[in-house]
Design a protein around this motif. Structure first.
Motif, PDB file in Angstrom:
ATOM      1  N   LYS A   1       0.826  -1.201   0.000  1.00  0.00           N
ATOM      2  CA  LYS A   1       0.000   0.000   0.000  1.00  0.00           C
ATOM      3  C   LYS A   1       0.864   1.255   0.000  1.00  0.00           C
ATOM      4  O   LYS A   1       0.593   2.215  -0.750  1.00  0.00           O
ATOM      5  CB  LYS A   1      -0.923  -0.027   1.226  1.00  0.00           C
ATOM      6  N   GLN A   2       1.910   1.278   0.829  1.00  0.00           N
ATOM      7  CA  GLN A   2       2.791   2.445   0.883  1.00  0.00           C
ATOM      8  C   GLN A   2       3.478   2.675  -0.460  1.00  0.00           C
ATOM      9  O   GLN A   2       3.552   3.800  -0.955  1.00  0.00           O
ATOM     10  CB  GLN A   2       3.841   2.244   1.980  1.00  0.00           C
ATOM     11  N   PHE A   3       3.983   1.604  -1.043  1.00  0.00           N
ATOM     12  CA  PHE A   3       4.661   1.704  -2.341  1.00  0.00           C
ATOM     13  C   PHE A   3       3.698   2.180  -3.422  1.00  0.00           C
ATOM     14  O   PHE A   3       4.010   3.097  -4.197  1.00  0.00           O
ATOM     15  CB  PHE A   3       5.236   0.334  -2.708  1.00  0.00           C
ATOM     16  N   MET A   4       2.536   1.584  -3.476  1.00  0.00           N
ATOM     17  CA  MET A   4       1.562   1.914  -4.512  1.00  0.00           C
ATOM     18  C   MET A   4       1.095   3.365  -4.415  1.00  0.00           C
ATOM     19  O   MET A   4       0.959   4.057  -5.422  1.00  0.00           O
ATOM     20  CB  MET A   4       0.364   0.974  -4.415  1.00  0.00           C
ATOM     21  N   ASP A   5       0.863   3.817  -3.206  1.00  0.00           N
ATOM     22  CA  ASP A   5       0.400   5.203  -3.015  1.00  0.00           C
ATOM     23  C   ASP A   5       1.456   6.202  -3.465  1.00  0.00           C
ATOM     24  O   ASP A   5       1.134   7.232  -4.072  1.00  0.00           O
ATOM     25  CB  ASP A   5       0.041   5.451  -1.552  1.00  0.00           C
ATOM     26  N   GLU A   6       2.723   5.916  -3.173  1.00  0.00           N
ATOM     27  CA  GLU A   6       3.780   6.850  -3.555  1.00  0.00           C
ATOM     28  C   GLU A   6       3.968   6.864  -5.074  1.00  0.00           C
ATOM     29  O   GLU A   6       4.134   7.934  -5.672  1.00  0.00           O
ATOM     30  CB  GLU A   6       5.093   6.481  -2.866  1.00  0.00           C
ATOM     31  N   VAL A   7       3.927   5.698  -5.689  1.00  0.00           N
ATOM     32  CA  VAL A   7       4.059   5.663  -7.155  1.00  0.00           C
ATOM     33  C   VAL A   7       2.875   6.378  -7.811  1.00  0.00           C
ATOM     34  O   VAL A   7       3.048   7.115  -8.780  1.00  0.00           O
ATOM     35  CB  VAL A   7       4.163   4.212  -7.650  1.00  0.00           C
ATOM     36  N   TYR A   8       1.687   6.178  -7.265  1.00  0.00           N
ATOM     37  CA  TYR A   8       0.516   6.859  -7.825  1.00  0.00           C
ATOM     38  C   TYR A   8       0.642   8.372  -7.668  1.00  0.00           C
ATOM     39  O   TYR A   8       0.290   9.143  -8.575  1.00  0.00           O
ATOM     40  CB  TYR A   8      -0.758   6.377  -7.138  1.00  0.00           C
ATOM     41  N   ARG A   9       1.162   8.803  -6.532  1.00  0.00           N
ATOM     42  CA  ARG A   9       1.348  10.246  -6.313  1.00  0.00           C
ATOM     43  C   ARG A   9       2.313  10.835  -7.336  1.00  0.00           C
ATOM     44  O   ARG A   9       2.116  11.956  -7.822  1.00  0.00           O
ATOM     45  CB  ARG A   9       1.872  10.497  -4.900  1.00  0.00           C
ATOM     46  N   LEU A  10       3.335  10.063  -7.685  1.00  0.00           N
ATOM     47  CA  LEU A  10       4.370  10.561  -8.597  1.00  0.00           C
ATOM     48  C   LEU A  10       4.004  10.411 -10.066  1.00  0.00           C
ATOM     49  O   LEU A  10       4.480  11.184 -10.902  1.00  0.00           O
ATOM     50  CB  LEU A  10       5.687   9.818  -8.333  1.00  0.00           C
ATOM     51  N   THR A  11       3.169   9.429 -10.387  1.00  0.00           N
ATOM     52  CA  THR A  11       2.904   9.131 -11.804  1.00  0.00           C
ATOM     53  C   THR A  11       1.438   9.177 -12.207  1.00  0.00           C
ATOM     54  O   THR A  11       1.132   9.271 -13.396  1.00  0.00           O
ATOM     55  CB  THR A  11       3.429   7.727 -12.157  1.00  0.00           C
ATOM     56  N   GLY A  12       0.542   9.059 -11.238  1.00  0.00           N
ATOM     57  CA  GLY A  12      -0.872   8.952 -11.574  1.00  0.00           C
ATOM     58  C   GLY A  12      -1.265   7.567 -12.033  1.00  0.00           C
ATOM     59  O   GLY A  12      -2.398   7.340 -12.471  1.00  0.00           O
ATOM     60  N   LYS A  13      -0.344   6.586 -11.935  1.00  0.00           N
ATOM     61  CA  LYS A  13      -0.619   5.226 -12.376  1.00  0.00           C
ATOM     62  C   LYS A  13      -0.909   4.317 -11.186  1.00  0.00           C
ATOM     63  O   LYS A  13      -0.205   4.351 -10.182  1.00  0.00           O
ATOM     64  CB  LYS A  13       0.573   4.657 -13.159  1.00  0.00           C
ATOM     65  N   LYS A  14      -1.917   3.468 -11.338  1.00  0.00           N
ATOM     66  CA  LYS A  14      -2.229   2.481 -10.309  1.00  0.00           C
ATOM     67  C   LYS A  14      -1.314   1.280 -10.489  1.00  0.00           C
ATOM     68  O   LYS A  14      -1.209   0.723 -11.580  1.00  0.00           O
ATOM     69  CB  LYS A  14      -3.681   2.060 -10.419  1.00  0.00           C
ATOM     70  N   VAL A  15      -0.650   0.873  -9.424  1.00  0.00           N
ATOM     71  CA  VAL A  15       0.319  -0.220  -9.468  1.00  0.00           C
ATOM     72  C   VAL A  15      -0.367  -1.544  -9.172  1.00  0.00           C
ATOM     73  O   VAL A  15      -1.157  -1.650  -8.229  1.00  0.00           O
ATOM     74  CB  VAL A  15       1.453   0.024  -8.455  1.00  0.00           C
ATOM     75  N   GLY A  16      -0.067  -2.562  -9.972  1.00  0.00           N
ATOM     76  CA  GLY A  16      -0.575  -3.892  -9.713  1.00  0.00           C
ATOM     77  C   GLY A  16       0.355  -4.683  -8.809  1.00  0.00           C
ATOM     78  O   GLY A  16       1.542  -4.368  -8.684  1.00  0.00           O
ATOM     79  N   LEU A  17      -0.167  -5.726  -8.175  1.00  0.00           N
ATOM     80  CA  LEU A  17       0.600  -6.558  -7.256  1.00  0.00           C
ATOM     81  C   LEU A  17       0.870  -7.919  -7.882  1.00  0.00           C
ATOM     82  O   LEU A  17      -0.055  -8.609  -8.322  1.00  0.00           O
ATOM     83  CB  LEU A  17      -0.166  -6.758  -5.950  1.00  0.00           C
ATOM     84  N   TYR A  18       2.146  -8.307  -7.925  1.00  0.00           N
ATOM     85  CA  TYR A  18       2.541  -9.658  -8.312  1.00  0.00           C
ATOM     86  C   TYR A  18       2.993 -10.389  -7.059  1.00  0.00           C
ATOM     87  O   TYR A  18       3.869  -9.923  -6.324  1.00  0.00           O
ATOM     88  CB  TYR A  18       3.694  -9.599  -9.317  1.00  0.00           C
ATOM     89  N   THR A  19       2.400 -11.555  -6.807  1.00  0.00           N
ATOM     90  CA  THR A  19       2.782 -12.316  -5.624  1.00  0.00           C
ATOM     91  C   THR A  19       2.358 -13.764  -5.786  1.00  0.00           C
ATOM     92  O   THR A  19       1.731 -14.144  -6.783  1.00  0.00           O
ATOM     93  CB  THR A  19       2.172 -11.698  -4.348  1.00  0.00           C
ATOM     94  N   SER A  20       2.693 -14.581  -4.809  1.00  0.00           N
ATOM     95  CA  SER A  20       2.336 -15.991  -4.851  1.00  0.00           C
ATOM     96  C   SER A  20       0.878 -16.190  -4.447  1.00  0.00           C
ATOM     97  O   SER A  20       0.256 -15.325  -3.819  1.00  0.00           O
ATOM     98  CB  SER A  20       3.233 -16.786  -3.903  1.00  0.00           C
ATOM     99  N   TYR A  21       0.347 -17.346  -4.792  1.00  0.00           N
ATOM    100  CA  TYR A  21      -1.011 -17.694  -4.385  1.00  0.00           C
ATOM    101  C   TYR A  21      -1.115 -17.723  -2.862  1.00  0.00           C
ATOM    102  O   TYR A  21      -2.097 -17.256  -2.283  1.00  0.00           O
ATOM    103  CB  TYR A  21      -1.380 -19.052  -4.974  1.00  0.00           C
ATOM    104  N   PHE A  22      -0.079 -18.232  -2.222  1.00  0.00           N
ATOM    105  CA  PHE A  22      -0.058 -18.301  -0.755  1.00  0.00           C
ATOM    106  C   PHE A  22      -0.136 -16.904  -0.146  1.00  0.00           C
ATOM    107  O   PHE A  22      -0.907 -16.661   0.780  1.00  0.00           O
ATOM    108  CB  PHE A  22       1.204 -19.018  -0.299  1.00  0.00           C
TER     109      PHE A  22
END
Length: 356
Positions: free
Chosen positions: A136-157
């Protein structure tokens, strides 16, 4: 990506496949397949996929040395393009977000068809261990800087909460990309595996469905399936729109450019038996073979641009060296703020701001 995956044992897979049924509620869409690449894939074959997610950065001190050439290959083959950042728990999250954004070109940030992703995993090699607040912290900062919503890549677990460890309600409106392999070495999305995987993808808390999933790691590549259309990520009305704004066409083979500055040699770099000069200001990030200048194309000078009698480079010994580019160079192509020119018979990418 960094070999994140959740493996289903063969017996469990066979049982699941045996009872799997076609999901009539699954929305119809065109099949879109892609891959994610880093320095491990070298010069991958972009025309084998519909999209590529290119590793840009990791932590606050690493940039994929092939980031530029891999993204350029993706664009030139008219494939959809995205970038990802590998999150480290030993670096400040906000600093990592800013580092990631700083690696991207203004054109990619402005292009709505270029997507951004966060690679969130724990690896015993690098000691990653997270609280769950970091995405959430990473995504909010990138959105603030770029206006782009960041997607999450992670494991099923991880996506399913890691046995209660994570709660993703604060990012459930972000695209989700899940790694969940039926078995290692797979490169085929058979109807059986697809039915099994998509049944799993419809049963992840917080998300009604995933955006895409990674179903294999065979033949040296990761294999990804977009559960929907690229327009679901970008809002573009045209699913097949190019990932890059077409560059102004080169009018003819006589189109040339020249340079009128005196530049500093930031580094001499050898590739095989050949030597190349690099100026960090002129070169397109990131530094690699594609944006270094053949030594035969540069004229060594003093700081005022006067040619030296001795044209032998001093090497990377700390001595300040200067050079000029005195010829007219054939233009091969233009993409955004970058220009591809021919120097000494080789293709070199530089920033267009430095040509006249």
């Amino acid at each position: 990506m960094n070999k994140i995956k959740t493996l289903a044992v063969a017996g469990a897979l066979a049982l699941s496949l045996g009872g799997a049924m076609a999901l009539s509620s699954t929305p119809a869409h065109a099949d879109i397949y892609g891959t994610d690449v880093s320095s491990h894939q070298q010069n991958y074959l972009a025309n084998n996929w519909d999209f590529a997610i290119v590793k840009a950065t990791e932590g606050t001190g690493y940039i994929n040395p092939l980031m530029y050439s891999q993204s350029l290959q993706t664009q030139q083959n008219d494939k959809h393009l995205g970038y990802y950042h590998y999150l480290r728990s030993d670096s400040d999250v906000i600093a990592q977000a800013r580092y990631f954004v700083s690696s991207l070109s203004a054109e990619d940030i402005a292009n709505p068809n270029v997507t951004l992703w966060l690679d969130f995993e724990e690896n015993p090699v690098d000691g990653n261990h997270f609280t769950g607040n970091e995405p959430k912290q990473f995504m909010d900062e990138v959105y603030r800087l770029t206006g782009k919503k960041v997607g999450l890549y992670t494991s099923y677990f991880f996506a399913t909460g890691a046995n209660g460890r994570f709660d993703w309600s604060d990012i459930s409106d972000h695209p989700l990309w899940v790694a969940f392999y039926a078995y290692t070495g797979n490169s085929q999305l058979t109807p059986e595996i697809k039915a099994w995987a998509e049944e799993k993808m419809l049963n992840i808390p917080w998300w009604e469905k995933v955006t895409m999933y990674q179903y294999g790691d065979g033949d040296g590549y990761d294999w990804d399936y977009l559960y929907g259309d690229w327009s679901d990520l970008t809002g573009s009305a045209d699913d097949n729109s190019s990932t890059v704004t077409p560059a102004p066409p080169v009018s003819n083979t006589t189109d040339t450019v020249s340079f009128n500055g005196v530049y500093v040699v930031d580094k001499w770099q050898s590739y095989g038996a050949n030597w190349y000069a690099r100026n960090n200001d002129m070169s397109v990030p990131v530094a690699d073979y594609n944006n270094d200048m053949p030594v035969q194309s540069v004229t060594l000078t003093d700081r005022y641009g006067n040619a030296l009698a001795n044209q032998v480079a001093q090497g990377n010994n700390g001595a300040m060296e200067y050079f000029t580019l005195n010829d007219n160079y054939k233009v091969l192509s233009r993409v955004g703020n970058s220009i591809q020119i021919e120097m000494n018979g080789e293709s070199v990418w530089l920033k267009v701001a430095y040509v006249k």
